[in-house]
Design an enzyme around this catalytic site. Structure first.
Site, PDB file in Angstrom:
ATOM      1  N   LYS A  45       0.835  -1.211   0.000  1.00 17.30           N
ATOM      2  CA  LYS A  45       0.000   0.000   0.000  1.00 17.30           C
ATOM      3  C   LYS A  45       0.869   1.260   0.000  1.00 17.30           C
ATOM      4  CE  LYS A  45      -2.064  -1.171   3.901  1.00 17.30           C
ATOM      5  NZ  LYS A  45      -1.346  -2.444   4.174  1.00 17.30           N
ATOM      6  N   ARG A  87     -10.170   0.858   8.054  1.00 19.85           N
ATOM      7  CA  ARG A  87      -9.759  -0.493   8.439  1.00 19.85           C
ATOM      8  C   ARG A  87     -10.854  -1.240   9.162  1.00 19.85           C
ATOM      9  NH1 ARG A  87      -3.932   0.429   8.458  1.00 19.85           N
ATOM     10  NH2 ARG A  87      -2.805  -1.456   8.966  1.00 19.85           N
ATOM     11  N   ARG A 128      11.864  -5.525   4.949  1.00 18.90           N
ATOM     12  CA  ARG A 128      11.654  -4.089   4.712  1.00 18.90           C
ATOM     13  C   ARG A 128      12.530  -3.224   5.616  1.00 18.90           C
ATOM     14  NH1 ARG A 128       5.671  -1.880   5.514  1.00 18.90           N
ATOM     15  NH2 ARG A 128       5.863  -2.905   7.525  1.00 18.90           N
ATOM     16  N   ARG A 167      10.952  -0.859  11.258  1.00 19.61           N
ATOM     17  CA  ARG A 167       9.818  -0.476  12.088  1.00 19.61           C
ATOM     18  C   ARG A 167       9.714  -1.373  13.306  1.00 19.61           C
ATOM     19  NH1 ARG A 167       4.651   0.299   8.285  1.00 19.61           N
ATOM     20  NH2 ARG A 167       3.696  -0.961   9.913  1.00 19.61           N
ATOM     21  N   ARG A 210      -1.092  -8.427  13.417  1.00 19.13           N
ATOM     22  CA  ARG A 210      -1.584  -7.484  12.398  1.00 19.13           C
ATOM     23  C   ARG A 210      -2.371  -8.223  11.317  1.00 19.13           C
ATOM     24  NH1 ARG A 210       4.022  -4.934  11.158  1.00 19.13           N
ATOM     25  NH2 ARG A 210       3.016  -4.024   9.336  1.00 19.13           N
TER      26      ARG A 210
END
Ligand code: AP5
Length: 234
Positions: A25, A100, A139, A173, A184
């Site tokens: 996203k 969400r 990431r 992160r 999540r």
């Protein structure tokens, strides 16, 4: 409220990127922002900023985010409503990570309805769970400018040097660890996946195969978004 095809162009284009953690996203929202002049509105980024600044919203969100749960609807809706009032959003927005929950989707309809507009397209980025874990675990971002990278799929041209700002410090992160990613994903399947049906019922849903390469997903999204914005793409 969903815009009919006749309503496109009346008011700001509003696009939603739906998808689980790691679907791409944020990566694709930035590309759409550059190509179409839309403004990316990422509730994840706004909440991380609130946590870093120690605001009331940030204090309420911190523990929930670290555990991989969803921050309360009231907090997130208020943040988005404030942002949509901001002048620079007048050119149109890409909502990245919002709504969400069904409550957030209904609140968004109300906010947009008061502006005489609605959602142009809710785009579901479709990926399988194994790919998400691989994408999230690889990431990292530049500590200086926030440019995103991946250890396999998107590395800097010069090893250890950010392509965008030349920075040499990178960070991961706090919520990108295996346990939090599992939470999540659970939150996505329980609370966010039902929005696919919500927008489908309104005729606003588009599905994009997000298992393609980053460039492949970008091409699919460009084909989808160009007619909505009215921007010609060479
Ligand atoms: P948020 O920041 O929104 O995180 P997320 O939804 O978990 O999504 P990610 O940012 O992890 O993934 P992404 O889809 O943007 O993927 P990316 O482009 O980085 O939310 C964080 C937390 O904030 C939530 O857990 C919650 O607590 C809270 N929150 C936020 N919004 C909320 C809301 N509305 N309500 C309540 N709480 C809220 O890509 C991932 C990696 O893969 C990158 O390295 C990228 O380079 C790579 N990649 C991308 N696309 C591809 C591709 N096609 N092929 C190969 N690699 C790819």
């Amino acid at each position: 409220m969903t815009k009919s095809s006749e309503q496109h162009g009346n008011g700001l284009p509003v696009l939603i990127l739906l998808g689980p953690p790691g679907a791409g996203k944020g990566t694709q929202a930035k590309k759409l922002e550059e190509r179409f002049g839309l403004v990316q509105l990422s509730t994840g980024d706004l909440l991380r900023d609130a946590v870093a600044r120690g605001t009331e919203a940030g204090k309420a969100a911190k523990d929930v985010m670290e555990a991989g749960g969803l921050v309360g609807d009231d907090i997130v809706i208020q943040i988005v409503a404030d942002r949509l009032e901001a002048q620079h959003c007048a050119q149109g927005v890409i909502l990245d990570g919002f709504p969400r929950t069904t409550a957030q989707a209904r609140a968004l309809d109300d906010i947009l309805s008061q502006k005489g507009t609605g959602v142009d397209a809710a785009i579901s980025l479709e990926v399988d769970d194994a790919a998400m874990i691989e994408r999230i675990s690889g990431r990292y971002t530049c500590a200086g400018c926030g440019e995103g990278y991946h250890q396999s799929f998107k590395t800097p041209e010069r090893d250890g040097v950010c392509d965008k700002c030349g920075g040499t410090e990178f960070k991961h992160r706090a919520d990108d660890n295996a346990e939090t990613v599992r939470s999540r994903l659970e939150a996505y399947h329980a609370d966010t996946a039902p929005l696919i049906e919500f927008y489908d019922a309104k005729g606003a849903l588009h599905r994009v195969d997000a298992m393609q390469s980053i460039a492949g997903v970008e091409r699919s999204l460009t084909d989808l978004v160009a007619p909505i914005t009215g921007v010609a793409v060479a």
